[in-house]
Design a protein around this motif. Structure first.
Motif, short mmCIF file in Angstrom:
data_model
loop_
_atom_site.label_atom_id
_atom_site.label_comp_id
_atom_site.label_asym_id
_atom_site.label_seq_id
_atom_site.Cartn_x
_atom_site.Cartn_y
_atom_site.Cartn_z
N LEU A 65 0.86 -1.18 0.00
CA LEU A 65 0.00 0.00 0.00
C LEU A 65 0.90 1.23 0.00
O LEU A 65 1.82 1.33 0.81
N VAL A 66 0.65 2.15 -0.92
CA VAL A 66 1.43 3.39 -1.01
C VAL A 66 0.47 4.56 -0.79
O VAL A 66 -0.61 4.61 -1.39
N ILE A 67 0.88 5.49 0.07
CA ILE A 67 0.05 6.64 0.41
C ILE A 67 0.85 7.92 0.18
O ILE A 67 2.03 7.99 0.51
N ASN A 68 0.19 8.93 -0.38
CA ASN A 68 0.81 10.23 -0.62
C ASN A 68 -0.16 11.29 -0.10
O ASN A 68 -1.13 11.62 -0.77
N GLY A 69 0.08 11.76 1.10
CA GLY A 69 -0.80 12.75 1.70
C GLY A 69 -0.29 14.16 1.48
O GLY A 69 0.90 14.43 1.68
N GLY A 70 -1.17 15.04 1.06
CA GLY A 70 -0.82 16.43 0.85
C GLY A 70 -1.71 17.34 1.67
O GLY A 70 -2.46 16.89 2.52
N SER A 71 -1.64 18.62 1.38
CA SER A 71 -2.41 19.59 2.16
C SER A 71 -3.90 19.55 1.84
O SER A 71 -4.72 19.87 2.69
N SER A 72 -4.27 19.16 0.62
CA SER A 72 -5.69 19.12 0.26
C SER A 72 -6.09 17.83 -0.45
O SER A 72 -7.19 17.74 -1.00
N SER A 73 -5.20 16.83 -0.42
CA SER A 73 -5.54 15.55 -1.05
C SER A 73 -4.75 14.41 -0.43
O SER A 73 -3.70 14.64 0.19
N ILE A 74 -5.27 13.23 -0.58
CA ILE A 74 -4.56 12.00 -0.22
C ILE A 74 -4.71 11.07 -1.41
O ILE A 74 -5.82 10.79 -1.86
N LYS A 75 -3.58 10.62 -1.93
CA LYS A 75 -3.60 9.64 -3.02
C LYS A 75 -3.10 8.33 -2.45
O LYS A 75 -2.25 8.31 -1.56
N PHE A 76 -3.62 7.21 -2.98
CA PHE A 76 -3.22 5.90 -2.46
C PHE A 76 -3.32 4.87 -3.57
O PHE A 76 -4.10 5.03 -4.52
N ALA A 77 -2.50 3.83 -3.47
CA ALA A 77 -2.52 2.76 -4.46
C ALA A 77 -2.08 1.47 -3.80
O ALA A 77 -1.32 1.47 -2.84
N PHE A 78 -2.58 0.39 -4.34
CA PHE A 78 -2.30 -0.95 -3.83
C PHE A 78 -1.66 -1.75 -4.96
O PHE A 78 -2.25 -1.89 -6.04
N PRO B 189 5.42 -3.99 -10.67
CA PRO B 189 4.78 -2.68 -10.79
C PRO B 189 3.27 -2.79 -11.07
O PRO B 189 2.65 -1.83 -11.49
N THR B 190 2.69 -3.95 -10.83
CA THR B 190 1.28 -4.16 -11.13
C THR B 190 0.39 -3.49 -10.09
O THR B 190 0.38 -3.87 -8.92
N LYS B 191 -0.37 -2.51 -10.55
CA LYS B 191 -1.29 -1.79 -9.67
C LYS B 191 -2.63 -2.52 -9.65
O LYS B 191 -3.24 -2.75 -10.68
N LEU B 192 -3.08 -2.89 -8.44
CA LEU B 192 -4.35 -3.58 -8.30
C LEU B 192 -5.52 -2.61 -8.30
O LEU B 192 -6.55 -2.87 -8.90
N TRP B 193 -5.38 -1.52 -7.59
CA TRP B 193 -6.38 -0.46 -7.54
C TRP B 193 -5.78 0.72 -6.79
O TRP B 193 -4.73 0.60 -6.17
N GLY B 194 -6.44 1.84 -6.86
CA GLY B 194 -5.96 3.02 -6.16
C GLY B 194 -7.06 4.04 -6.04
O GLY B 194 -8.23 3.74 -6.31
N GLY B 195 -6.68 5.22 -5.63
CA GLY B 195 -7.69 6.25 -5.50
C GLY B 195 -7.12 7.53 -4.95
O GLY B 195 -5.91 7.66 -4.75
N LYS B 196 -8.02 8.45 -4.73
CA LYS B 196 -7.61 9.74 -4.16
C LYS B 196 -8.81 10.39 -3.48
O LYS B 196 -9.96 10.12 -3.81
N ILE B 197 -8.47 11.18 -2.50
CA ILE B 197 -9.44 12.03 -1.84
C ILE B 197 -8.99 13.45 -2.15
O ILE B 197 -7.88 13.85 -1.77
N ASP B 198 -9.79 14.18 -2.89
CA ASP B 198 -9.44 15.52 -3.35
C ASP B 198 -10.25 16.59 -2.65
O ASP B 198 -11.38 16.34 -2.22
N ARG B 199 -9.68 17.78 -2.57
CA ARG B 199 -10.36 18.98 -2.07
C ARG B 199 -10.70 18.87 -0.58
O ARG B 199 -11.75 19.30 -0.14
N ILE B 200 -9.77 18.29 0.19
CA ILE B 200 -9.95 18.20 1.64
C ILE B 200 -10.07 19.61 2.22
O ILE B 200 -9.24 20.48 1.94
N GLY B 201 -11.13 19.82 2.98
CA GLY B 201 -11.36 21.13 3.59
C GLY B 201 -11.97 22.16 2.66
O GLY B 201 -12.11 23.32 3.04
#
Length: 123
Positions: free
Chosen positions: A6-19, A25-37
């Motif tokens: 699991l890889v996570i990249n947290g920023g000031s207004s988003s969190i991106k993640f991938a499994f 390098p095979t990505k199973l799935w991922g996602g992001k949470i955008d516009r936090i706050g």
């Protein structure tokens, strides 16, 4: 048993993640949470084929975003298959390679929070 990362990249207004499949390098799935706050926050999940499924949510702060991420992971991840979790920090403070999280490492990271106050306190 297949192991995953699991890889996570947290920023000031988003969190991106991938499994990923471990050791590939095979990505199973991922996602992001955008516009936090901000108005119009979204949770987007992306499958292995690149198909997105987006949901509008109210995510007023970083704590709520982390709670949403934990809920997604709890629903979708078999913890027994997780071999490692990686997180990108905005500034490595002289650490140029991956490192095991220890109390000393956390103390060092916290001591550099003024380098990027929008990112490091949340990380």
């Amino acid at each position: 048993m297949e192991k995953n990362i699991l890889v996570i990249n947290g920023g000031s207004s988003s969190i991106k993640f991938a499994f990923f499949v471990h050791d590939t390098p095979t990505k199973l799935w991922g996602g992001k949470i955008d516009r936090i706050g901000l108005p119009g926050a979204t949770l987007t999940l992306t499958d292995a084929n690149g198909k997105d499924d987006a949901l509008s949510l109210e995510i007023p702060d970083a704590l709520t975003a982390v709670q949403v991420l934990i809920a997604v992971l709890t629903d979708r991840v078999d913890v027994a298959k997780v071999a490692a979790i990686g997180h990108r920090f905005v500034h490595g403070m002289g650490i140029a390679e991956h490192a095991v999280i220890t109390d000393d490492l956390l103390t060092s990271i916290r001591s550099h929070a003024d380098v990027d106050p929008e990112h490091l306190p949340m990380q």
